[in-house]
Scaffold this active site. Structure first.
Site, PDB file in Angstrom:
ATOM      1  N   ILE A   7       0.865  -1.181   0.000  1.00 44.85           N
ATOM      2  CA  ILE A   7       0.000   0.000   0.000  1.00 44.85           C
ATOM      3  C   ILE A   7       0.900   1.229   0.000  1.00 44.85           C
ATOM      4  CG2 ILE A   7      -1.714   1.327   1.290  1.00 44.85           C
ATOM      5  CD1 ILE A   7      -2.730  -1.285   2.463  1.00 44.85           C
ATOM      6  N   GLY A 187       6.431   6.119  -0.748  1.00 43.94           N
ATOM      7  CA  GLY A 187       7.786   5.623  -0.951  1.00 43.94           C
ATOM      8  C   GLY A 187       8.438   5.047   0.294  1.00 43.94           C
ATOM      9  N   ARG A 188       7.626   4.692   1.263  1.00 41.93           N
ATOM     10  CA  ARG A 188       8.122   4.140   2.529  1.00 41.93           C
ATOM     11  C   ARG A 188       8.981   5.135   3.324  1.00 41.93           C
ATOM     12  NH1 ARG A 188       4.555   1.238   1.397  1.00 41.93           N
ATOM     13  NH2 ARG A 188       4.421  -1.014   1.648  1.00 41.93           N
ATOM     14  N   LEU A 189       8.909   6.419   2.985  1.00 47.19           N
ATOM     15  CA  LEU A 189       9.603   7.441   3.772  1.00 47.19           C
ATOM     16  C   LEU A 189       8.644   7.959   4.839  1.00 47.19           C
ATOM     17  CD1 LEU A 189      11.587   9.409   1.035  1.00 47.19           C
ATOM     18  CD2 LEU A 189      12.435   7.698   2.644  1.00 47.19           C
TER      19      LEU A 189
END
Length: 210
Positions: A7, A187-189
């Site tokens: 997600i 972006g998983r940041l």
């Protein structure tokens, strides 16, 4: 494949410039928003304990945040209560996927007063009160029928009368020492802000890498 499930979180963000000085204030803001969004079981939290070096986790329901402490209620003879008696250090975890948010809490558990437990017990639905008497929580039972028979016996015992709080039932309060707020980002940041107790027992916070 499980590894292909992803997600891309992108609903909200955490900005240090707008954070309150107290994590309890931020937690309350997030909780009110979760309730407003009608998230299923908004007060459900993972309670993790550790006894004899072996961790254990389960879902319990947050019933109140009082004076900066997180309260829940249980059977004092249950596995979780026995583990808390052996090791008062615990962790809590809330995850609200609809808002892409997580809150992790480390703290110390202690029992609330008998009066506070009794007051809360009287606010519970009658069937929940009867269940507290009927169920020897965490103990083995022969079958479902024996549990239901215990409930019927307790129902008959307290028929047409107020149900007192069982002596083996009551509340715990978790006094936090660390609270981390996690906000999903693209972006998983992800945003991670960890509050901790600094000098003079004052809350401070730092940003952590995701």
């Amino acid at each position: 494949m499980l590894r292909d499930i992803r997600i891309n979180y992108q609903k909200y963000q955490l900005d240090e410039s707008s954070l309150p000085s107290s994590p309890i204030e931020l937690f309350d803001e997030w909780m009110q928003e979760v309730i407003k969004k009608e998230v299923t079981e908004p007060t459900a939290m993972v309670l993790s304990t550790c006894s004899a070096g072996v961790p254990d986790s389960r879902i319990v329901l947050l019933k109140e945040v009082e004076n900066g402490n997180f309260l829940f209620y249980t059977n004092y003879a249950s596995s979780k209560a026995n583990q808390l008696a052996a090791n008062e250090h615990v962790a809590l975890n809330f995850f609200w996927h609809e808002l892409e948010r997580q809150v992790r809490i480390k703290g110390v558990a202690s029992k609330v007063s008998e009066q506070q437990s009794a007051d809360y017990f009287q606010s519970r639905p009658r069937e929940s009160q009867l269940g507290a008497w009927a169920s020897a929580q965490s103990q083995e039972v022969a079958n479902r029928q024996s549990l239901e028979e215990s409930f019927r016996e307790v129902s008959e015992r307290f028929k047409e009368q107020a149900i007192p709080k069982p002596p083996h039932w009551g509340g715990f309060q978790i006094t936090p020492t660390e609270i981390e707020f996690w906000q999903g980002r693209p972006g998983r940041l992800h945003d991670r802000i960890r509050y901790f107790l600094g000098e003079n027992n004052r809350w401070k916070f730092k940003r952590l890498a995701p």
